[in-house]
Scaffold this active site. Structure first.
Site, PDB file in Angstrom:
ATOM      1  CB  SER A 127      -0.889  -0.009   1.250  1.00 56.66           C
ATOM      2  OG  SER A 127      -1.443   1.257   1.467  1.00 56.66           O
ATOM      3  CE1 TYR A 152      -3.349  -0.195   5.191  1.00 51.38           C
ATOM      4  CE2 TYR A 152      -3.859  -2.537   5.270  1.00 51.38           C
ATOM      5  CZ  TYR A 152      -3.616  -1.384   4.549  1.00 51.38           C
ATOM      6  OH  TYR A 152      -3.628  -1.432   3.174  1.00 51.38           O
ATOM      7  CE  LYS A 156      -1.476  -4.622   3.297  1.00 53.64           C
ATOM      8  NZ  LYS A 156      -1.706  -5.953   2.676  1.00 53.64           N
TER       9      LYS A 156
HETATM   10  C1  WQD Z   1      -9.454   9.215   1.417  1.00 47.79           C
HETATM   11  C2  WQD Z   1      -9.753  10.683   1.710  1.00 47.79           C
HETATM   12  C3  WQD Z   1     -10.308  11.115   4.001  1.00 47.79           C
HETATM   13  C4  WQD Z   1     -14.201   9.123   4.100  1.00 47.79           C
HETATM   14  C5  WQD Z   1      -6.679   4.133   3.259  1.00 47.79           C
HETATM   15  C6  WQD Z   1      -5.446   3.312   3.587  1.00 47.79           C
HETATM   16  C7  WQD Z   1      -4.885   2.714   2.326  1.00 47.79           C
HETATM   17  C8  WQD Z   1      -5.951   1.894   1.681  1.00 47.79           C
HETATM   18  C9  WQD Z   1      -7.107   2.829   1.286  1.00 47.79           C
HETATM   19  C10 WQD Z   1      -6.647  -0.327   2.209  1.00 47.79           C
HETATM   20  C11 WQD Z   1      -9.143  11.150   3.033  1.00 47.79           C
HETATM   21  C12 WQD Z   1     -11.471  11.453   3.073  1.00 47.79           C
HETATM   22  C13 WQD Z   1     -12.968   9.598   3.679  1.00 47.79           C
HETATM   23  C14 WQD Z   1     -15.236  10.046   4.409  1.00 47.79           C
HETATM   24  C15 WQD Z   1     -13.756  11.854   3.855  1.00 47.79           C
HETATM   25  N1  WQD Z   1      -6.389   0.898   2.587  1.00 47.79           N
HETATM   26  N2  WQD Z   1     -12.767  10.940   3.566  1.00 47.79           N
HETATM   27  N3  WQD Z   1     -14.980  11.382   4.281  1.00 47.79           N
HETATM   28  O1  WQD Z   1      -7.205   6.950   4.180  1.00 47.79           O
HETATM   29  O2  WQD Z   1      -6.392   7.640   1.843  1.00 47.79           O
HETATM   30  O3  WQD Z   1      -6.295   5.239   2.502  1.00 47.79           O
HETATM   31  O4  WQD Z   1      -7.614   3.387   2.520  1.00 47.79           O
HETATM   32  O5  WQD Z   1      -6.458  -0.855   1.154  1.00 47.79           O
HETATM   33  O6  WQD Z   1      -3.791   1.888   2.678  1.00 47.79           O
HETATM   34  O7  WQD Z   1      -4.449   4.158   4.149  1.00 47.79           O
HETATM   35  O8  WQD Z   1      -8.492   6.304   2.085  1.00 47.79           O
HETATM   36  O9  WQD Z   1     -10.849   6.535   1.372  1.00 47.79           O
HETATM   37  O10 WQD Z   1     -10.329   6.429   3.873  1.00 47.79           O
HETATM   38  O11 WQD Z   1      -9.771   8.476   2.591  1.00 47.79           O
HETATM   39  O12 WQD Z   1     -13.559  13.094   3.760  1.00 47.79           O
HETATM   40  O13 WQD Z   1     -16.383   9.685   4.811  1.00 47.79           O
HETATM   41  O14 WQD Z   1     -11.156  10.832   1.855  1.00 47.79           O
HETATM   42  O15 WQD Z   1     -10.199  12.095   5.023  1.00 47.79           O
HETATM   43  O16 WQD Z   1      -8.732  12.492   2.883  1.00 47.79           O
HETATM   44  P1  WQD Z   1      -7.068   6.653   2.728  1.00 47.79           P
HETATM   45  P2  WQD Z   1      -9.938   6.889   2.509  1.00 47.79           P
END
Ligand code: WQD
Length: 352
Positions: A127, A152, A156
């Site tokens: 990741s 998590y 990785k």
């Molecule tokens: C993306 C952006 C949130 C939800 C993580 C892991 C990565 C992979 C993917 C597993 C951020 C914003 C989110 C919401 C929001 N994991 N957001 N409102 O955190 O970049 O990555 O998930 O495979 O390893 O680190 O992904 O989709 O959670 O967030 O504003 O209801 O969307 O703050 O800026 P992230 P995400």
């Protein structure tokens, strides 16, 4: 050629199985204990490919079961694509031992079986989280990895290192770690996609579930970042592009005699997109208006991370084919499919 896909009932695993069956003559077998997915996924794969994939319901953390119930039963395995792992960032902070026990023991047991059963090719699901917070430039595979925000992410980082160290001890064994950026979207048929357990952590399932009335609020976590619109930047890569990269990578391992013993590839579009731009893309490509709420930052979020994907493009001949609009429209098509099969309440929340 027979490939073991671990986590075959999961989001990226199921899409990869479909791509392998549709674009190669490799045989596929799966190990998935359904801890974050459901058996219906294999019905969906069969509906799309007309092929039935056999799944073994085994916990990878149980070495004896893995040997006796899988490797002693299945004829020769030519390669493993290892997706099966717990992956909820927030949950890993609350339950670190469960994450280390599951994710690291699962990989250790697989590598012990690689040794015992002479498996020659291995692809590991890693990741972009291993890069931590970046300086705002696209990250290459040479960008230094950092102490990760979550257990998590650390599984990785450690997993990549375990695979690299193991590879040094083996002749005739080749391995790749794939660093996914943000996997989004669904198979273009709309018949398979992401279905996280419980309330979604990730942005896109939260958007599609909110737009369907499954959630009462969609919050944008933070609008005061140092970005063009104040919201964080990520590299949202379509799951079908990610799955195809695995088919290309496996062929590269098998067919390229001069491929490295252990290598690493970024899987991203190469373009950074803000949260508000994702919401705009959803509204633009589906015609569905989102009445979202602007809220405070979420702990652990990095400000900017997006890929330089030149290495995968040149070495694996991989070209991401889907836009952010394709990701949003395919995610919405999958959500509409879920909406059509839910009977009154929400569908049984299994990832699929
Ligand atoms: C993306 C952006 C949130 C939800 C993580 C892991 C990565 C992979 C993917 C597993 C951020 C914003 C989110 C919401 C929001 N994991 N957001 N409102 O955190 O970049 O990555 O998930 O495979 O390893 O680190 O992904 O989709 O959670 O967030 O504003 O209801 O969307 O703050 O800026 P992230 P995400």
């Amino acid at each position: 050629m027979k490939i073991l896909v671990t986590g075959g009932a999961g989001y990226i695993g199921s899409h990869t199985i479909i791509d392998i069956l549709e674009s190669s003559d490799y045989e596929v077998v799966s190990i998935d204990n359904y801890s974050n997915s459901s058996p219906e996924t294999f019905d969906r794969i069969e509906a799309i490919t007309s092929k039935r994939v056999k799944n073994y319901n085994i916990n990878l953390a149980d070495y004896n079961a893995l040997k006796r119930e899988f490797f002693d039963v299945e004829s020769k395995i030519d390669g493993i694509i290892h997706f099966a792992a717990l992956k909820a960032v927030g949950e890993s902070v609350e339950k670190p031992v469960m994450y280390y026990q599951n994710n690291l023991n699962g990989l250790i047991n697989l590598l012990k079986c690689v040794h015992k059963y002479h498996v020659k090719n291995f692809i590991f699901s890693s990741s972009c989280t291993v890069y931590g917070n970046t300086d705002g430039e696209a990250v290459t595979e040479q960008t230094p990895t950092q102490e990760t925000e979550s257990p998590y992410g650390f599984t990785k980082l450690v997993g990549e290192r375990m695979l690299a160290d193991f590879s040094k001890t083996k002749d005739n064994f080749k391995s790749i770690s794939m660093r996914y950026f943000n996997p989004v979207g669904a198979h273009m048929s709309g018949m398979i996609g992401e279905l996280p357990l419980g309330r979604p952590n990730n942005l896109v399932p939260a958007v599609t579930q909110f737009a369907s009335g499954w959630l009462d609020q969609l919050t944008v976590y933070g609008t005061d970042y140092e970005t063009r619109d104040g919201t964080p930047i990520r590299d949202y890569i379509h799951v079908s592009d990610i799955s195809h990269a695995h088919v290309l990578a496996f062929k590269y391992l098998v067919e390229n005699v001069d491929s490295q013993a252990n290598d690493v590839f970024n899987l991203g579009t190469g373009a950074g997109v803000t949260v508000l731009e994702v919401l705009d893309a959803f509204e633009r490509s589906t015609g569905v208006k989102l009445d979202y709420t602007l809220g405070p930052r979420r702990n652990g979020d990095v400000e900017i991370v997006y890929a330089n994907n030149e290495k995968a493009k040149t070495v694996l001949n991989w070209i991401p084919a889907h836009s952010i609009d394709d990701a949003m429209s395919s995610a919405w098509k999958w959500q509409e499919h879920l909406n059509s099969i839910k009977s009154g309440g929400r569908v049984h929340h299994e990832e699929s």
